[in-house]
Design a protein around this motif. Structure first.
Motif, PDB file in Angstrom:
ATOM      1  N   SER A 190       0.806  -1.270  -0.122  1.00  9.95           N
ATOM      2  CA  SER A 190       0.029  -0.084  -0.225  1.00  9.95           C
ATOM      3  C   SER A 190       0.885   1.421  -0.023  1.00  9.95           C
ATOM      4  O   SER A 190       0.444   2.365  -0.630  1.00  9.95           O
ATOM      5  N   THR A 191       1.824   1.234   0.788  1.00  9.11           N
ATOM      6  CA  THR A 191       2.975   2.340   0.840  1.00  9.11           C
ATOM      7  C   THR A 191       3.451   2.714  -0.527  1.00  9.11           C
ATOM      8  O   THR A 191       3.554   3.844  -1.201  1.00  9.11           O
ATOM      9  N   GLU A 192       3.822   1.638  -1.547  1.00  5.90           N
ATOM     10  CA  GLU A 192       4.412   1.700  -2.549  1.00  5.90           C
ATOM     11  C   GLU A 192       3.144   2.177  -3.701  1.00  5.90           C
ATOM     12  O   GLU A 192       3.591   2.904  -4.588  1.00  5.90           O
ATOM     13  N   LYS A 193       1.875   1.720  -3.677  1.00  6.22           N
ATOM     14  CA  LYS A 193       1.052   1.945  -4.397  1.00  6.22           C
ATOM     15  C   LYS A 193       0.499   3.715  -4.399  1.00  6.22           C
ATOM     16  O   LYS A 193       0.452   4.258  -5.270  1.00  6.22           O
ATOM     17  N   ILE A 194       0.432   4.158  -2.904  1.00  9.71           N
ATOM     18  CA  ILE A 194       0.360   5.317  -2.768  1.00  9.71           C
ATOM     19  C   ILE A 194       1.636   6.422  -3.252  1.00  9.71           C
ATOM     20  O   ILE A 194       1.226   7.507  -3.807  1.00  9.71           O
ATOM     21  N   LYS A 195       2.754   5.685  -2.926  1.00 18.80           N
ATOM     22  CA  LYS A 195       4.093   6.658  -3.626  1.00 18.80           C
ATOM     23  C   LYS A 195       3.702   6.724  -5.175  1.00 18.80           C
ATOM     24  O   LYS A 195       4.114   7.794  -5.655  1.00 18.80           O
ATOM     25  N   GLN A 196       3.492   5.625  -5.862  1.00 21.75           N
ATOM     26  CA  GLN A 196       3.121   5.536  -7.176  1.00 21.75           C
ATOM     27  C   GLN A 196       1.991   6.604  -7.934  1.00 21.75           C
ATOM     28  O   GLN A 196       2.380   7.321  -8.579  1.00 21.75           O
ATOM     29  N   ILE A 197       0.953   6.593  -7.077  1.00 20.25           N
ATOM     30  CA  ILE A 197      -0.227   7.390  -7.310  1.00 20.25           C
ATOM     31  C   ILE A 197       0.407   8.981  -7.332  1.00 20.25           C
ATOM     32  O   ILE A 197       0.163   9.800  -8.073  1.00 20.25           O
ATOM     33  N   LEU A 198       1.196   9.198  -6.119  1.00 20.86           N
ATOM     34  CA  LEU A 198       1.697  10.573  -5.946  1.00 20.86           C
ATOM     35  C   LEU A 198       2.602  10.855  -7.092  1.00 20.86           C
ATOM     36  O   LEU A 198       2.430  12.400  -7.506  1.00 20.86           O
ATOM     37  N   GLU A 199       3.564   9.987  -7.638  1.00 23.56           N
ATOM     38  CA  GLU A 199       4.394  10.387  -8.413  1.00 23.56           C
ATOM     39  C   GLU A 199       3.910  10.755  -9.581  1.00 23.56           C
ATOM     40  O   GLU A 199       4.085  11.527 -10.469  1.00 23.56           O
ATOM     41  N   ASN A 200       2.844   9.869 -10.197  1.00 18.86           N
ATOM     42  CA  ASN A 200       2.103   9.822 -11.379  1.00 18.86           C
ATOM     43  C   ASN A 200       1.231  11.484 -11.381  1.00 18.86           C
ATOM     44  O   ASN A 200       1.312  12.166 -12.352  1.00 18.86           O
ATOM     45  N   TYR A 201       0.682  11.793 -10.122  1.00 17.01           N
ATOM     46  CA  TYR A 201      -0.062  12.952  -9.997  1.00 17.01           C
ATOM     47  C   TYR A 201       0.935  14.258  -9.888  1.00 17.01           C
ATOM     48  O   TYR A 201       0.618  15.118 -10.590  1.00 17.01           O
ATOM     49  N   GLU A 202       1.945  14.180  -9.287  1.00 16.68           N
ATOM     50  CA  GLU A 202       3.056  15.435  -9.250  1.00 16.68           C
ATOM     51  C   GLU A 202       3.782  15.460 -10.704  1.00 16.68           C
ATOM     52  O   GLU A 202       4.256  16.343 -10.788  1.00 16.68           O
ATOM     53  N   GLY A 203       3.748  14.369 -11.398  1.00 13.82           N
ATOM     54  CA  GLY A 203       4.197  14.545 -12.554  1.00 13.82           C
ATOM     55  C   GLY A 203       3.631  15.409 -13.853  1.00 13.82           C
ATOM     56  O   GLY A 203       3.977  15.721 -14.797  1.00 13.82           O
ATOM     57  N   LEU A 204       2.362  15.803 -13.402  1.00 13.90           N
ATOM     58  CA  LEU A 204       1.646  16.846 -14.136  1.00 13.90           C
ATOM     59  C   LEU A 204       1.267  18.031 -13.596  1.00 13.90           C
ATOM     60  O   LEU A 204       1.655  18.051 -12.466  1.00 13.90           O
ATOM     61  N   ASN A 205       0.831  19.095 -14.523  1.00 10.44           N
ATOM     62  CA  ASN A 205       0.804  20.188 -13.554  1.00 10.44           C
ATOM     63  C   ASN A 205      -0.624  20.078 -12.766  1.00 10.44           C
ATOM     64  O   ASN A 205      -1.378  18.879 -13.141  1.00 10.44           O
ATOM     65  N   VAL A 206      -0.812  20.841 -11.904  1.00  9.82           N
ATOM     66  CA  VAL A 206      -1.973  20.554 -10.962  1.00  9.82           C
ATOM     67  C   VAL A 206      -3.234  20.476 -11.598  1.00  9.82           C
ATOM     68  O   VAL A 206      -3.992  19.471 -10.961  1.00  9.82           O
ATOM     69  N   THR A 207      -3.726  21.305 -12.286  1.00  9.90           N
ATOM     70  CA  THR A 207      -5.178  21.276 -12.934  1.00  9.90           C
ATOM     71  C   THR A 207      -5.322  19.892 -13.721  1.00  9.90           C
ATOM     72  O   THR A 207      -6.221  19.310 -13.589  1.00  9.90           O
ATOM     73  N   SER A 208      -4.416  19.761 -14.507  1.00 10.69           N
ATOM     74  CA  SER A 208      -4.451  18.600 -15.225  1.00 10.69           C
ATOM     75  C   SER A 208      -4.346  17.180 -14.457  1.00 10.69           C
ATOM     76  O   SER A 208      -5.154  16.395 -14.681  1.00 10.69           O
ATOM     77  N   ALA A 209      -3.649  17.251 -13.438  1.00  7.39           N
ATOM     78  CA  ALA A 209      -3.695  16.149 -12.751  1.00  7.39           C
ATOM     79  C   ALA A 209      -4.963  15.849 -11.831  1.00  7.39           C
ATOM     80  O   ALA A 209      -5.490  14.778 -11.467  1.00  7.39           O
ATOM     81  N   ALA A 210      -5.407  17.102 -11.247  1.00  2.00           N
ATOM     82  CA  ALA A 210      -6.731  16.766 -10.393  1.00  2.00           C
ATOM     83  C   ALA A 210      -7.797  16.617 -11.568  1.00  2.00           C
ATOM     84  O   ALA A 210      -8.658  15.645 -10.927  1.00  2.00           O
ATOM     85  N   MET A 211      -7.975  17.104 -12.740  1.00  3.67           N
ATOM     86  CA  MET A 211      -8.908  16.660 -13.606  1.00  3.67           C
ATOM     87  C   MET A 211      -8.690  15.085 -13.978  1.00  3.67           C
ATOM     88  O   MET A 211      -9.727  14.477 -14.055  1.00  3.67           O
ATOM     89  N   LYS A 212      -7.794  14.794 -14.255  1.00  3.38           N
ATOM     90  CA  LYS A 212      -7.277  13.470 -14.580  1.00  3.38           C
ATOM     91  C   LYS A 212      -7.817  12.422 -13.448  1.00  3.38           C
ATOM     92  O   LYS A 212      -8.330  11.452 -13.783  1.00  3.38           O
TER      93      LYS A 212
END
Length: 176
Positions: free
Chosen positions: A138-160
């Motif tokens: 679960s720690t790895e999954k959350i880390k991966q989700i955050l990395e995917n999210y932070e790899g985009l600009n905030v608005t695009s990541a939030a909408m995605k």
């Protein structure tokens, strides 16, 4: 004194009714924690805005919630932990940055966000009381989700992320 038994009965009934889930609520057993959510309401709100939100996603080749590991691979003891982190992720990062020019869409987002906030609060209390520990997966999954999210600009990541809400809802319902 004659009214006391009646008052006690009415008070007891009102407490009992407040503890019961309302129609459409589902109770999710997440390890030692139980959380009641109105999945019908959340799904209806999401369905009403899904096409609008997903049309705002310019990057369709990336998934925040399912790449490279699927949520469906997260098993039981970690469900409490990952659900708590995902609710926190959606409340703290996603919903804050999902504003559109369409007031109908914004109201639906706000309604879903309120449901998540309430569930996160309940799950957080249980999480603390039961000392739910996060496993490595679960720690790895959350880390991966955050990395995917932070790899985009905030608005695009939030909408995605909002556009992928059905992935989270499906996982929650399948793992009940």
């Amino acid at each position: 004194m004659r009214g006391s038994p009646l008052f006690l009965c009415l008070f007891s009934m009102s407490c009992w009714v407040n503890l019961m889930p309302t129609a459409g609520d589902k109770i999710f057993h997440l390890g030692a924690c139980r959380v009641s959510l109105s999945m019908t309401e959340i799904r209806a709100g999401f369905t009403a805005i899904k096409a609008n939100i997903q049309s705002r996603d310019p990057i369709r080749t990336l998934s925040i919630l399912s790449h490279p590991q699927s949520l469906h691979k997260v098993k039981s003891p970690d469900r409490c932990c990952i659900t708590h982190h995902l609710f926190t992720f959606y409340v703290d990062k996603v919903f804050k940055h999902c504003r559109t020019e369409d007031s109908f869409v914004n109201r639906k987002i706000s309604s879903i966000a309120n449901s998540f906030l309430s569930a996160r609060r309940k799950l957080g209390q249980c999480h603390e009381q039961n000392n739910c520990a996060c496993g490595e997966k679960s720690t790895e999954k959350i880390k991966q989700i955050l990395e995917n999210y932070e790899g985009l600009n905030v608005t695009s990541a939030a909408m995605k992320s909002l556009g992928e809400l059905d992935i989270l809802l499906d996982w929650m319902e399948k793992s009940r």
